[in-house]
Write a protein that holds these residues in place. Structure first.
Motif, PDB file in Angstrom:
ATOM      1  N   ILE A 229       0.832  -1.202   0.000  1.00 28.48           N
ATOM      2  CA  ILE A 229       0.000   0.000   0.000  1.00 28.48           C
ATOM      3  C   ILE A 229       0.867   1.252   0.000  1.00 28.48           C
ATOM      4  N   LEU A 232       2.293   1.905  -3.438  1.00 27.88           N
ATOM      5  CA  LEU A 232       1.281   2.374  -4.387  1.00 27.88           C
ATOM      6  C   LEU A 232       0.898   3.829  -4.124  1.00 27.88           C
ATOM      7  N   LEU A 233       0.744   4.203  -2.862  1.00 31.31           N
ATOM      8  CA  LEU A 233       0.413   5.587  -2.544  1.00 31.31           C
ATOM      9  C   LEU A 233       1.521   6.532  -3.004  1.00 31.31           C
ATOM     10  N   THR A 340      -5.103   2.423  -8.832  1.00 30.74           N
ATOM     11  CA  THR A 340      -6.310   2.286  -8.011  1.00 30.74           C
ATOM     12  C   THR A 340      -6.746   0.831  -7.915  1.00 30.74           C
ATOM     13  N   LEU A 343      -4.478  -0.890  -5.511  1.00 33.76           N
ATOM     14  CA  LEU A 343      -4.815  -0.499  -4.137  1.00 33.76           C
ATOM     15  C   LEU A 343      -6.065  -1.215  -3.657  1.00 33.76           C
ATOM     16  N   ARG A 344      -7.049  -1.332  -4.543  1.00 31.01           N
ATOM     17  CA  ARG A 344      -8.282  -2.038  -4.169  1.00 31.01           C
ATOM     18  C   ARG A 344      -7.969  -3.483  -3.800  1.00 31.01           C
ATOM     19  N   CYS A 346      -5.207  -4.537  -2.518  1.00 29.05           N
ATOM     20  CA  CYS A 346      -4.439  -4.554  -1.268  1.00 29.05           C
ATOM     21  C   CYS A 346      -5.264  -4.097  -0.067  1.00 29.05           C
ATOM     22  N   ALA A 347      -6.410  -3.454  -0.326  1.00 23.42           N
ATOM     23  CA  ALA A 347      -7.150  -2.811   0.756  1.00 23.42           C
ATOM     24  C   ALA A 347      -7.641  -3.825   1.776  1.00 23.42           C
ATOM     25  N   LEU A 355      -8.794   3.868   2.349  1.00 24.15           N
ATOM     26  CA  LEU A 355      -7.517   3.754   1.654  1.00 24.15           C
ATOM     27  C   LEU A 355      -7.517   4.543   0.349  1.00 24.15           C
ATOM     28  N   LEU A 356      -8.591   4.431  -0.429  1.00 28.41           N
ATOM     29  CA  LEU A 356      -8.637   5.171  -1.687  1.00 28.41           C
ATOM     30  C   LEU A 356      -8.755   6.672  -1.441  1.00 28.41           C
ATOM     31  N   SER A 359      -5.353   7.749  -1.082  1.00 23.97           N
ATOM     32  CA  SER A 359      -4.748   7.801  -2.408  1.00 23.97           C
ATOM     33  C   SER A 359      -5.046   9.134  -3.093  1.00 23.97           C
ATOM     34  N   HIS A 401       8.230   0.805  -7.183  1.00 20.82           N
ATOM     35  CA  HIS A 401       7.058  -0.053  -7.245  1.00 20.82           C
ATOM     36  C   HIS A 401       7.429  -1.508  -7.528  1.00 20.82           C
TER      37      HIS A 401
END
Length: 415
Positions: A229, A232-233, A340, A343-344, A346-347, A355-356, A359, A401
């Motif tokens: 996470i 990605l952020l 995105t 991230l979804r 990994c959430a 989390l989003l 982001s 990444h």
């Protein structure tokens, strides 16, 4: 509103998420138009509100424009968390109705202070596009999530192109104040469409249970997920930083390449081509992310965009710059939807919106810092150096990444 699913992946579920996607795309297009509409005439409106000197007009125009993004960045995680608890549709309704009221009130402002406060209010109450991203990411089938986010991203970018175009035309026809009132009315239509057509399963009870299940994960699993996470952020923030560090320099760079006579016209063409490339490529790149995984697509897009930036710093004509910007737009079009989607995945269960939301805030950090540092670098080192430095940022994002991702996969296999 709660729907009854006939079966997982059944026709009713498919109809629901596709309907949600198209409504959210149309609404995000409308709100993106509203957010960018005032760019061409904001200084004129500031003068109408009583600021007379040129320095003051530039200062207050910058403050008023940035105000919305400041409050949007600060509140995005809060609205995401509330969406996890009370439903993402409620956040869409709040954002569309709030923006409709706030944009209409801007047309009634009597002083520059009122303009700034109302722009702050737009960011505080708005966030329709980010709420749409959260809903689409959470609601879409995993095998079509990248495509859905790509379609939504195309709608947002299209609105960002149409907004300034309308902002250059409407005030000449109906006046600035009526332009804001008309914009508020259009967003109100998005509010009605959202309230009547968007449906979802209320997440509260299921979300709380899933959150407990996610909290039950072992410390090793939580640590691995947290690393992914964080990468990605940071990647999203670096992408927006790189994008925004270059865009404000395009007009001056065109003037350097081709003279100042038609610099603004060519700059508009160059930037529009970049946006056009992104609009066209976003759904296609999203589909690639669905098939091959978002991480591979992210790294590939970052490397391709970095190469395009290097080329832009080496061109000796506007035509070459336009071609490089078009290819860069193609490279970047599906990048943030892929981020995105990753991230979804990994959430933690029950915490997708929060989390989003973080982001979105991370991307706004890039939006704010990119132009400032890019302008400083251009003044000290020259404009061509900014393209090279920005390419290095994207290369660093690709490494940041990719390398931790390989480590996480290796460690996961050992757990």
């Amino acid at each position: 509103m709660t729907t009854t699913e006939t079966a997982p992946g059944g026709a009713e579920v498919a109809d629901r998420w596709l309907r949600n996607l198209w409504v959210c795309t149309a609404g995000s297009f409308t709100t993106a138009v509203a957010m960018t509409l005032l760019i061409p005439f904001l200084p004129v409106y500031v003068r109408q509100l009583g600021v007379s000197d040129d320095a003051g007009v530039l200062f207050w125009s910058g403050v008023a424009y940035a105000a919305t993004f400041l409050t949007a960045a600060l509140t995005a995680p809060l609205w995401g968390s509330l969406g996890d608890r009370y439903g993402r549709k409620s956040m869409l309704i709040r954002a569309s109705l709030g923006m409709s009221v706030a944009m209409s009130l801007i047309g009634l402002a009597q002083s520059v202070w009122q303009l700034v406060v109302l722009r702050l209010l737009v960011g505080l109450l708005g966030g329709y596009s980010s709420a749409s991203t959260i809903l689409v990411a959470a609601d879409s089938p995993v095998e079509r999530r990248g495509w859905g986010l790509g379609v939504l991203s195309s709608g947002i970018m299209a609105g960002s192109i149409v907004g300034p175009l309308l902002g250059g035309l409407l005030p000449q026809v109906i006046g600035i104040r009526l332009t804001f009132l008309l914009t508020g009315a259009l967003i109100f239509l998005a509010f009605l469409a959202t309230a009547l057509l968007v449906t979802e399963d209320r997440p509260r009870a299921a979300g709380l249970a899933l959150t407990r299940a996610g909290d039950a994960d072992g410390p090793r699993a939580r640590d691995l997920r947290g690393r992914g996470i964080g990468v990605l952020l940071l990647t999203g923030s670096m992408v927006m930083f790189a994008t925004m560090s270059v865009e404000p320099l395009v007009t001056e760079y065109v003037a350097l390449l081709d003279g100042a006579a038609h610099a603004t016209v060519w700059a508009g063409v160059v930037m529009s081509l970049g946006a056009l490339g992104a609009i066209v490529s976003a759904p296609f790149v999203g589909r690639l992310a669905d098939r091959h995984g978002p991480r591979r697509v992210i790294v590939g897009c970052l490397l391709a965009a970095a190469a395009c930036l290097v080329v832009q710093g080496l061109v000796d004509g506007v035509g070459q710059l336009a071609a490089a910007r078009l290819l860069m737009g193609v490279s970047l079009g599906g990048l943030m939807p892929a981020v995105t989607a990753a991230l979804r995945a990994c959430a933690p269960p029950g915490r997708v919106g929060r989390l989003l939301g973080w982001s979105v805030s991370a991307q706004y950090v890039g939006d704010v810092t990119g132009p400032v540092l890019g302008g400083l670098a251009a003044g000290v080192l020259g404009m061509r150096s900014v393209f090279a430095a920005t390419a290095v940022v994207l290369l660093a994002a690709a490494l940041l990444h990719a390398v931790p991702a390989m480590r996480v996969r290796t460690a996961s296999a050992r757990v």
